[in-house]
Design a protein around this motif. Sequence first.
Motif, short mmCIF file in Angstrom:
data_model
loop_
_atom_site.label_atom_id
_atom_site.label_comp_id
_atom_site.label_asym_id
_atom_site.label_seq_id
_atom_site.Cartn_x
_atom_site.Cartn_y
_atom_site.Cartn_z
N VAL A 122 0.82 -1.22 0.00
CA VAL A 122 0.00 0.00 0.00
C VAL A 122 0.85 1.27 0.00
N TYR A 123 2.15 1.13 0.28
CA TYR A 123 3.01 2.32 0.31
C TYR A 123 3.00 3.04 -1.03
N ARG A 124 2.87 2.31 -2.14
CA ARG A 124 2.88 2.96 -3.46
C ARG A 124 1.68 3.90 -3.61
N VAL A 125 0.57 3.55 -3.02
CA VAL A 125 -0.60 4.42 -3.05
C VAL A 125 -0.33 5.68 -2.24
N VAL A 126 0.24 5.49 -1.05
CA VAL A 126 0.57 6.62 -0.18
C VAL A 126 1.61 7.51 -0.85
N GLN A 127 2.61 6.90 -1.46
CA GLN A 127 3.67 7.66 -2.12
C GLN A 127 3.11 8.52 -3.25
N PHE A 128 2.17 7.96 -4.02
CA PHE A 128 1.55 8.72 -5.09
C PHE A 128 0.78 9.92 -4.54
N PHE A 129 0.06 9.70 -3.45
CA PHE A 129 -0.69 10.80 -2.83
C PHE A 129 0.25 11.89 -2.34
N TRP A 130 1.35 11.49 -1.72
CA TRP A 130 2.34 12.47 -1.26
C TRP A 130 2.97 13.20 -2.44
N TRP A 131 3.19 12.48 -3.53
CA TRP A 131 3.81 13.08 -4.72
C TRP A 131 2.94 14.19 -5.30
N LEU A 132 1.63 14.07 -5.14
CA LEU A 132 0.72 15.12 -5.62
C LEU A 132 0.92 16.43 -4.86
N GLU A 133 1.42 16.35 -3.62
CA GLU A 133 1.71 17.52 -2.77
C GLU A 133 0.50 18.45 -2.65
N LEU A 134 -0.62 17.84 -2.32
CA LEU A 134 -1.84 18.62 -2.12
C LEU A 134 -1.76 19.47 -0.86
N ALA A 135 -0.91 19.06 0.07
CA ALA A 135 -0.72 19.81 1.32
C ALA A 135 0.75 20.19 1.45
N GLU A 136 1.01 21.28 2.12
CA GLU A 136 2.39 21.71 2.32
C GLU A 136 3.20 20.71 3.12
N THR A 137 2.51 19.94 3.96
CA THR A 137 3.20 18.95 4.79
C THR A 137 3.68 17.75 3.98
N HIS A 138 3.25 17.64 2.72
CA HIS A 138 3.65 16.52 1.87
C HIS A 138 4.82 16.87 0.96
N ARG A 139 5.24 18.10 0.98
CA ARG A 139 6.32 18.51 0.07
C ARG A 139 7.61 17.75 0.35
N GLY A 140 8.10 17.09 -0.68
CA GLY A 140 9.36 16.36 -0.57
C GLY A 140 9.28 15.05 0.16
N ARG A 141 8.08 14.63 0.62
CA ARG A 141 7.99 13.41 1.41
C ARG A 141 7.91 12.14 0.57
N ALA A 142 7.47 12.25 -0.66
CA ALA A 142 7.24 11.06 -1.48
C ALA A 142 8.50 10.23 -1.70
N PHE A 143 9.63 10.92 -1.90
CA PHE A 143 10.87 10.19 -2.20
C PHE A 143 11.95 10.50 -1.17
N GLU A 144 11.53 10.95 -0.02
CA GLU A 144 12.46 11.28 1.06
C GLU A 144 12.96 10.00 1.75
N ALA A 145 14.25 9.96 2.08
CA ALA A 145 14.78 8.81 2.82
C ALA A 145 14.21 8.83 4.23
N CYS A 146 13.75 7.67 4.68
CA CYS A 146 13.12 7.61 6.00
C CYS A 146 14.15 7.37 7.10
N ASN A 147 13.81 7.79 8.29
CA ASN A 147 14.67 7.59 9.46
C ASN A 147 13.96 6.70 10.46
N ALA A 148 14.72 5.85 11.13
CA ALA A 148 14.16 4.95 12.14
C ALA A 148 13.66 5.74 13.34
N ASP A 149 12.65 5.21 14.00
CA ASP A 149 12.11 5.84 15.20
C ASP A 149 12.82 5.36 16.47
#
Length: 266
Positions: A122-149
């Motif tokens: 399902v991450y591909r669906v989420v990534q596509f939504f983030w790639w649309l950048e409909l919100a300012e909080t999604h900018r750059g998140r679609a292909f951003e390297a993730c960090n462990a919690d």
Amino acid sequence: MSTTALGISALFMVGCCALAQIARVISRRMVTREGIVPILINEAIAAAELCACCFELIIVADNFGVSMYAICLFLLTIWWGRVWGDASACPYTHMEDVLEGRTSFKEMALRSWAELMGGCCVYRVVQFFWWLELAETHRGRAFEACNADLQVSPYLGAVIEGVATLLCRLASKTISEKEPRFGSYIDSFIGTSLVVAAFNFSGGYFNPVLATALKWGCRGHSHLEHIIVYWIGACAGAVLSIPVFKLPAVRRILLGEEADSKSKRE
């Protein structure tokens, strides 16, 4: 951050829940025969719904704080408790079923596999939504390297995930036996509170599939450390809840006089 961005995140999560519910209805109509197939489909849908919403909850936590994250998670867990049916989107519940003789090892493995597939794909669906950048909080998140919690050592992280999972499972078993009014709300509140308590230490996942879908391969821990913390830690806590819940002293504390008198009769 603007309330518009929060609204878009909320709409995305509501949309994910709605699409998952539609998928359940369609699957029930298309797969009418009984057996393992509809069970696996239901698990995959539940895991996809869980992980899609939790991907967006990361955005909420990063930009609007843990309090807003907790409110959204609390509402989502109440909804999931109402619509998932027999699905759990969590492997260790099936491990418990195997140990208590309610299911087979084969079914446990298949359900866990279905959950992993649903949660990770399902991450591909989420990534596509983030790639649309409909919100300012999604900018750059679609292909951003993730960090462990994970903010503590892997072994301490495993203990945190294990103990919190143990407490969560004990609470769920207690509520299941006592069946109090508003039991689902109490269960959701306890689970959300434990997640918030562990949030700044291990991330508070308490679910191997969820942790793998969201954080596998992220910077900050190795694959082995991920398995130790989120698989071994959480599963050990869940499995340990079975004998712990059967202890007379624990049942007396959790279930009160009712459990005490029942044990005397036995």
